[in-house]
Design a protein around this motif. Structure first.
Motif, PDB file in Angstrom:
ATOM      1  N   LEU A   1      70.261 -45.377   4.730  1.00 16.78           N
ATOM      2  CA  LEU A   1      70.752 -44.003   4.783  1.00 16.78           C
ATOM      3  C   LEU A   1      69.853 -43.096   5.615  1.00 16.78           C
ATOM      4  CD1 LEU A   1      71.959 -43.529   1.101  1.00 16.78           C
ATOM      5  CD2 LEU A   1      73.356 -43.806   3.144  1.00 16.78           C
TER       6      LEU A   1
ATOM      7  N   LEU B   1      75.305 -46.364  -1.964  1.00 13.70           N
ATOM      8  CA  LEU B   1      75.055 -45.567  -0.764  1.00 13.70           C
ATOM      9  C   LEU B   1      75.762 -44.217  -0.802  1.00 13.70           C
ATOM     10  CD1 LEU B   1      75.400 -48.365   1.978  1.00 13.70           C
ATOM     11  CD2 LEU B   1      73.322 -47.563   0.844  1.00 13.70           C
ATOM     12  N   SER B   2      76.531 -43.991  -1.847  1.00 10.84           N
ATOM     13  CA  SER B   2      77.282 -42.734  -1.985  1.00 10.84           C
ATOM     14  C   SER B   2      76.475 -41.734  -2.798  1.00 10.84           C
ATOM     15  CB  SER B   2      78.634 -43.003  -2.657  1.00 10.84           C
ATOM     16  OG  SER B   2      79.403 -43.922  -1.906  1.00 10.84           O
ATOM     17  N   SER B   3      76.828 -40.467  -2.653  1.00 14.06           N
ATOM     18  CA  SER B   3      76.169 -39.391  -3.393  1.00 14.06           C
ATOM     19  C   SER B   3      77.242 -38.402  -3.838  1.00 14.06           C
ATOM     20  CB  SER B   3      75.124 -38.698  -2.511  1.00 14.06           C
ATOM     21  OG  SER B   3      74.529 -37.612  -3.183  1.00 14.06           O
TER      22      SER B   3
ATOM     23  N   GLU C   1      69.404 -49.075   0.432  1.00 14.77           N
ATOM     24  CA  GLU C   1      69.548 -47.619   0.474  1.00 14.77           C
ATOM     25  C   GLU C   1      68.729 -47.006   1.605  1.00 14.77           C
ATOM     26  OE1 GLU C   1      69.160 -45.539  -3.209  1.00 14.77           O
ATOM     27  OE2 GLU C   1      70.006 -47.187  -4.372  1.00 14.77           O
TER      28      GLU C   1
ATOM     29  N   ARG D   1      78.437 -37.433  -0.207  1.00 16.42           N
ATOM     30  CA  ARG D   1      78.682 -38.562   0.700  1.00 16.42           C
ATOM     31  C   ARG D   1      79.470 -39.659  -0.027  1.00 16.42           C
ATOM     32  NH1 ARG D   1      73.949 -39.177   1.742  1.00 16.42           N
ATOM     33  NH2 ARG D   1      73.430 -40.752   0.191  1.00 16.42           N
TER      34      ARG D   1
ATOM     35  N   ALA E   1      80.540 -43.529   0.767  1.00 12.87           N
ATOM     36  CA  ALA E   1      80.185 -44.585   1.707  1.00 12.87           C
ATOM     37  C   ALA E   1      80.966 -45.865   1.428  1.00 12.87           C
ATOM     38  CB  ALA E   1      78.688 -44.868   1.643  1.00 12.87           C
TER      39      ALA E   1
ATOM     40  N   ALA F   1      72.534 -40.759   7.061  1.00 15.78           N
ATOM     41  CA  ALA F   1      72.814 -39.602   6.212  1.00 15.78           C
ATOM     42  C   ALA F   1      72.627 -38.294   6.985  1.00 15.78           C
ATOM     43  CB  ALA F   1      71.916 -39.617   4.982  1.00 15.78           C
TER      44      ALA F   1
END
Length: 461
Positions: free
Chosen positions: A99, A122-124, A96, A110, A112, A103
């Motif tokens: 990012l 890695l996504s949000s 992570e 996000r 990813a 980012a």
């Protein structure tokens, strides 16, 4: 060439049909593309993807890799591609901490993917505003799954070779979907990360953006690599990225789309952006190309209703022995359309930039206002650019213009800045920065704008 009232010439008509002895390399690419299993489990979604994959596979088998004998590829040699045997990869485990480099603070939402595989770590995607769906296909809400088939792989130009190859290997996709009359103020970041390995890999990201009637959206599409140090330094670890992005801008909707390509120095990147614009819609694309040994971006905009506004901004900056090709096509098939395109290239060392921009204005597209300009700076004696702005007009009540310039830095401007106390290197950097800034300043996300400007400045020095 005759242009119909509702379409541009199909890209597949510009390719050569394969002989009975199929292109073995292309078939191997197809086999590798289909080696990965589907990343969805919903039965209806599985059936849809299998249908799309099978159909696209049949298209690929009827085609052959283009060569410089093909008009659409006569300036771009695919030899760097066919010299490498690529394999698929399922790697998606990256720390992570990565990012911190990729980012964007202004884009907390996000999605990813790593080597084309969804990376939830890695996504949000927490606290999405009402009316916005950001997901991969496997996690798509039930309310949207039944409608995906109306949009996915339905754009014109689907039979173009590399687009069909992507669809033939379709296992998942990034999906950004904005409901009717929803205004999303926060930029959405779709992040595609590549990794390098001792084995050359192929991955084919897919992205679907749907902006329903009256909606507004700002989407950032980034292609980056996780190599240590500067990605401009070759490390002899090639990979092949073959992404396709489909954007549907429905009636009175507005989409701002920023596409940043910053692949590694050994990479090959052949990408497609296909956009459909309905009545009174507005679409803006900011396309930045800095990376890859060989890159090509197909940008196609299809007008499906009157009164559309289309703005295409592009910046290519290359050096070394990079080849960067931009092919765009705008099909203005209805009245009262407005399109403006400005594409700039900065080419150093033995770099080779290609620009071919087509605007089609058939008889049905009366009262169209279309402008197109390609401006190029060559910074070394061996730098090269091939440019072909192209208007094909059969309507008579239109206002259209196009043009191209190829030049070096103005010696008088450099001398003037030197007379003001700058040394020659600083004067050249200042002029190049101003040339690039005309495009970079149109990117609506400040942190991305600053990051790309740093990359440009680094190359200048």
């Amino acid at each position: 060439m005759q242009v119909s009232a509702n379409t541009i010439p199909n890209p597949e008509e510009l390719l050569i049909t394969a002989s009975d002895s199929q292109d073995a390399y292309l078939i191997e690419l197809l086999n590798q593309s289909q080696a990965l299993g589907l990343q969805v489990i919903d039965p209806e979604m599985v059936a849809l993807l299998n249908e799309l994959r099978d159909r696209a596979s049949q298209w690929v088998k009827k085609l052959t890799l283009p060569t410089r004998r093909d008009e659409e590829w006569r300036f771009t040699d695919l030899s760097p591609l066919v010299q490498v045997n690529f394999q698929t990869s399922t790697t998606s485990a990256l720390p992570e901490s990565l990012l911190d480099e990729f980012a964007l603070p202004e884009a907390p939402i996000r999605l990813a993917f790593v080597n084309g595989v969804y990376a939830p770590q890695l996504s949000s995607l927490a606290d999405l505003p009402e009316g916005l769906v950001v997901s991969n296909l496997a996690q798509l809400p039930v309310t949207h799954r039944s409608r995906v088939g109306e949009y996915l792989a339905q754009q014109q130009g689907a039979k173009e070779l590399f687009t069909a190859l992507n669809t033939a290997g379709l296992t998942d996709a990034a999906v950004v979907w904005v409901s009717k009359n929803t205004v999303v103020e926060t930029p959405i970041h779709v992040l595609f990360i590549s990794t390098t390995d001792e084995v050359a890999i192929i991955f084919q990201p897919r992205c679907l953006v749907v902006a329903e009637t009256g909606s507004q959206l700002n989407v950032i599409e980034s292609y980056v690599t996780s190599v240590e140090g500067c990605p401009d330094i070759p490390v002899n670890r090639p990979y092949f990225t073959n992404p396709v992005t489909e954007i549907w801008v429905e009636e009175n909707a507005q989409v701002t789309h920023t596409r940043s390509q910053r692949d590694a120095a050994d990479a090959i990147h052949i990408g497609k952006s296909a956009i459909a614009q309905a009545r009174n819609s507005r679409y803006t694309c900011n396309a930045i190309t800095l990376g890859a040994k060989l890159s090509r971006h197909h940008l196609e905009v299809f007008q499906t209703g009157e009164g559309t506004e289309t703005t295409l901004n592009g910046l290519t900056m290359i050096g070394g022995e990079q080849v960067a090709d931009t092919h765009s096509a705008i099909a203005l098939n209805h009245p009262h359309g407005i399109s403006n395109q400005l594409h700039k290239c900065i080419v150093d060392d033995r770099g080779h930039a290609v620009f071919n921009g087509k605007v089609f204005v058939p008889k049905a597209a009366q009262f169209t206002n279309a402008g197109q300009l390609n401006r190029n700076l060559l910074l070394s004696p061996k730098a090269r650019v091939d440019t072909k702005p192209q208007l094909e007009i059969t309507a008579d009540q239109v206002k259209c213009s196009h043009g191209a310039t190829v030049s070096q830095l103005d010696a008088d401007e450099v001398f003037y800045l030197q007379s003001r106390g700058l040394n020659e290197a600083s004067a050249r950097e200042l002029l190049l920065d101003a040339f690039a800034a005309e495009i970079l300043n149109r990117i609506p996300v400040a942190s991305l704008r600053h990051r790309l400007a740093q990359c440009v400045s680094c190359r200048m020095s």
